[in-house]
Scaffold this motif. Structure first.
Motif, PDB file in Angstrom:
ATOM      1  N   ALA A 122       0.849  -1.193   0.246  1.00  0.00           N
ATOM      2  CA  ALA A 122       0.132   0.068  -0.035  1.00  0.00           C
ATOM      3  C   ALA A 122       1.008   1.293   0.185  1.00  0.00           C
ATOM      4  CB  ALA A 122      -1.038   0.159   1.169  1.00  0.00           C
ATOM      5  N   GLY A 123       0.237   2.288  -0.623  1.00  0.00           N
ATOM      6  CA  GLY A 123       1.092   3.574  -0.567  1.00  0.00           C
ATOM      7  C   GLY A 123       1.461   3.998   0.601  1.00  0.00           C
ATOM      8  N   ASN A 124       0.364   4.209   1.575  1.00  0.00           N
ATOM      9  CA  ASN A 124       0.937   4.570   2.881  1.00  0.00           C
ATOM     10  C   ASN A 124       1.847   4.106   3.425  1.00  0.00           C
ATOM     11  OD1 ASN A 124      -0.901   2.431   3.121  1.00  0.00           O
ATOM     12  ND2 ASN A 124      -0.938   2.950   5.233  1.00  0.00           N
ATOM     13  N   LEU A 125       2.397   2.458   3.351  1.00  0.00           N
ATOM     14  CA  LEU A 125       3.208   1.807   3.883  1.00  0.00           C
ATOM     15  C   LEU A 125       4.582   2.240   3.182  1.00  0.00           C
ATOM     16  CD1 LEU A 125       1.983  -1.739   4.109  1.00  0.00           C
ATOM     17  CD2 LEU A 125       1.951   0.385   5.782  1.00  0.00           C
ATOM     18  N   LEU A 126       4.583   2.585   1.960  1.00  0.00           N
ATOM     19  CA  LEU A 126       5.754   3.141   1.114  1.00  0.00           C
ATOM     20  C   LEU A 126       6.237   4.522   1.814  1.00  0.00           C
ATOM     21  CD1 LEU A 126       5.077   1.856  -2.400  1.00  0.00           C
ATOM     22  CD2 LEU A 126       6.361   0.718  -0.454  1.00  0.00           C
ATOM     23  N   LEU A 127       5.316   5.500   1.585  1.00  0.00           N
ATOM     24  CA  LEU A 127       5.503   6.573   2.449  1.00  0.00           C
ATOM     25  C   LEU A 127       6.138   6.713   3.912  1.00  0.00           C
ATOM     26  CD1 LEU A 127       5.301   9.644   2.402  1.00  0.00           C
ATOM     27  CD2 LEU A 127       2.927   9.519   3.153  1.00  0.00           C
ATOM     28  N   ALA A 128       5.574   5.685   4.681  1.00  0.00           N
ATOM     29  CA  ALA A 128       6.219   5.423   5.933  1.00  0.00           C
ATOM     30  C   ALA A 128       7.566   4.949   5.835  1.00  0.00           C
ATOM     31  CB  ALA A 128       5.393   4.314   6.845  1.00  0.00           C
ATOM     32  N   GLU A 129       7.679   4.107   5.076  1.00  0.00           N
ATOM     33  CA  GLU A 129       9.284   3.633   4.966  1.00  0.00           C
ATOM     34  C   GLU A 129      10.297   4.698   4.639  1.00  0.00           C
ATOM     35  OE1 GLU A 129      11.036   0.532   5.586  1.00  0.00           O
ATOM     36  OE2 GLU A 129       9.267   0.818   6.770  1.00  0.00           O
ATOM     37  N   PHE A 185       5.250   5.109  15.328  1.00  0.00           N
ATOM     38  CA  PHE A 185       4.467   6.180  14.806  1.00  0.00           C
ATOM     39  C   PHE A 185       4.595   5.968  13.297  1.00  0.00           C
ATOM     40  CE2 PHE A 185       9.070   7.701  14.507  1.00  0.00           C
ATOM     41  CZ  PHE A 185       9.318   8.028  13.540  1.00  0.00           C
ATOM     42  N   THR A 186       5.181   4.647  12.691  1.00  0.00           N
ATOM     43  CA  THR A 186       4.813   4.605  11.128  1.00  0.00           C
ATOM     44  C   THR A 186       4.038   3.445  10.878  1.00  0.00           C
ATOM     45  OG1 THR A 186       6.950   3.030  10.980  1.00  0.00           O
ATOM     46  CG2 THR A 186       7.445   5.503  10.780  1.00  0.00           C
ATOM     47  N   ALA A 187       3.588   3.797   9.945  1.00  0.00           N
ATOM     48  CA  ALA A 187       2.285   2.579   9.489  1.00  0.00           C
ATOM     49  C   ALA A 187       3.074   1.255   8.854  1.00  0.00           C
ATOM     50  CB  ALA A 187       1.357   3.097   8.178  1.00  0.00           C
ATOM     51  N   SER A 188       4.369   1.051   8.605  1.00  0.00           N
ATOM     52  CA  SER A 188       4.966   0.146   8.092  1.00  0.00           C
ATOM     53  C   SER A 188       5.668  -0.632   9.164  1.00  0.00           C
ATOM     54  CB  SER A 188       5.884   0.693   7.038  1.00  0.00           C
ATOM     55  OG  SER A 188       6.790   1.200   7.699  1.00  0.00           O
ATOM     56  N   THR A 189       5.667  -0.066  10.230  1.00  0.00           N
ATOM     57  CA  THR A 189       6.687  -0.415  11.744  1.00  0.00           C
ATOM     58  C   THR A 189       8.024  -0.538  11.334  1.00  0.00           C
ATOM     59  OG1 THR A 189       6.518  -2.793  11.008  1.00  0.00           O
ATOM     60  CG2 THR A 189       4.769  -1.960  12.329  1.00  0.00           C
TER      61      THR A 189
END
Length: 242
Positions: A137-144, A181-185
């Motif tokens: 998912a795009g939000n996980l890539l942003l989080a990374e 604090f990140t969606a991707s952990t």
């Protein structure tokens, strides 16, 4: 140009011990991440407690590994950090050269895979079991990207201000916080990302999601370096005049 040339520090360790340190350190890190994730799921069904156990084990394990191997190899355990150091060295800063970077990265990736296989073996699982956990998912890539940018900013900020002695605590603390604090952990590490694809467990990532994560991490590293240049210009200028 510096007005006073500082006394030379101890010579760097030969390449082979440094590669061994990077391999073992990265393997240890991934074994901690994957193994604690497996253990957490065996002990509780509460996802929040699973993440808490996983993040705490990673904080303690990473801090110890940096303290142990830092004096040998710099304790990168992370191709994004190694490539950032190489780029910094090309631009006149301190860091690994192209030859060392080309050797560090494969050692780190091999270590990440070995750590995952070791964790699987310790918990009586298949040595290699590809993860089915989609993280595309795009939000996980942003989080990374955010997690990796922050990590590079921290490490190079400490270096620019002469406070790398705090790296074991500071880096481990940052990764522990970024778990939450990140969606991707907060994988924030291409070698760890590749390694975690080899375990279909709590900490896993589907192989198809790996390229996107790695690309996001490399972009984040570039952003982190740019922020270091902007924020720590004064600290670098002061260091150059010592």
């Amino acid at each position: 140009m510096r007005a006073v040339v500082p006394e030379a520090g101890p010579p760097p360790a030969p390449l082979l011990p440094r590669l061994a340190a990077e391999f073992v350190g990265t393997a240890g890190l991934v074994a901690v991440v994957v193994g604690s994730g497996i253990q957490a799921t065996l002990l509780t069904d509460d996802v929040a407690l699973q993440l808490l156990a996983n993040s705490l084990a990673t904080v303690f394990g990473l801090g110890v590994l940096i303290a142990l191997f830092g004096p040998v190899s710099g304790a990168h355990f992370n191709p994004a950090v190694t490539l950032a150091e190489w780029w910094s060295a090309r631009r006149g800063g301190e860091g690994v050269g192209a030859r060392d970077a080309a050797a560090y990265v494969p050692a780190q990736i091999a270590g990440g895979i070995a750590g995952s296989v070791l964790a699987n073996a310790m918990f009586d699982g298949a040595l290699v079991e590809w993860s089915g956990k989609d993280r595309s998912a795009g939000n996980l890539l942003l989080a990374e990207g955010v997690a990796t940018a922050g990590l590079v900013l921290l490490i190079f900020g400490l270096a620019r201000t002469g406070r790398l002695r705090f790296a074991p605590v500071a880096v481990a603390s940052y990764i522990g916080a970024a778990y939450w604090f990140t969606a991707s952990t907060s994988f924030a590490n291409p070698a760890v990302t590749v390694g975690r694809a080899f375990s279909d467990t709590f900490a896993g990532i589907a192989p198809a999601s790996v390229p996107g994560f790695v690309l996001a991490q490399l972009v984040g590293a570039a952003v982190g370096l740019a922020l270091v240049t902007v924020i720590f210009q004064r600290a670098r200028a002061a260091a150059d005049t010592v």
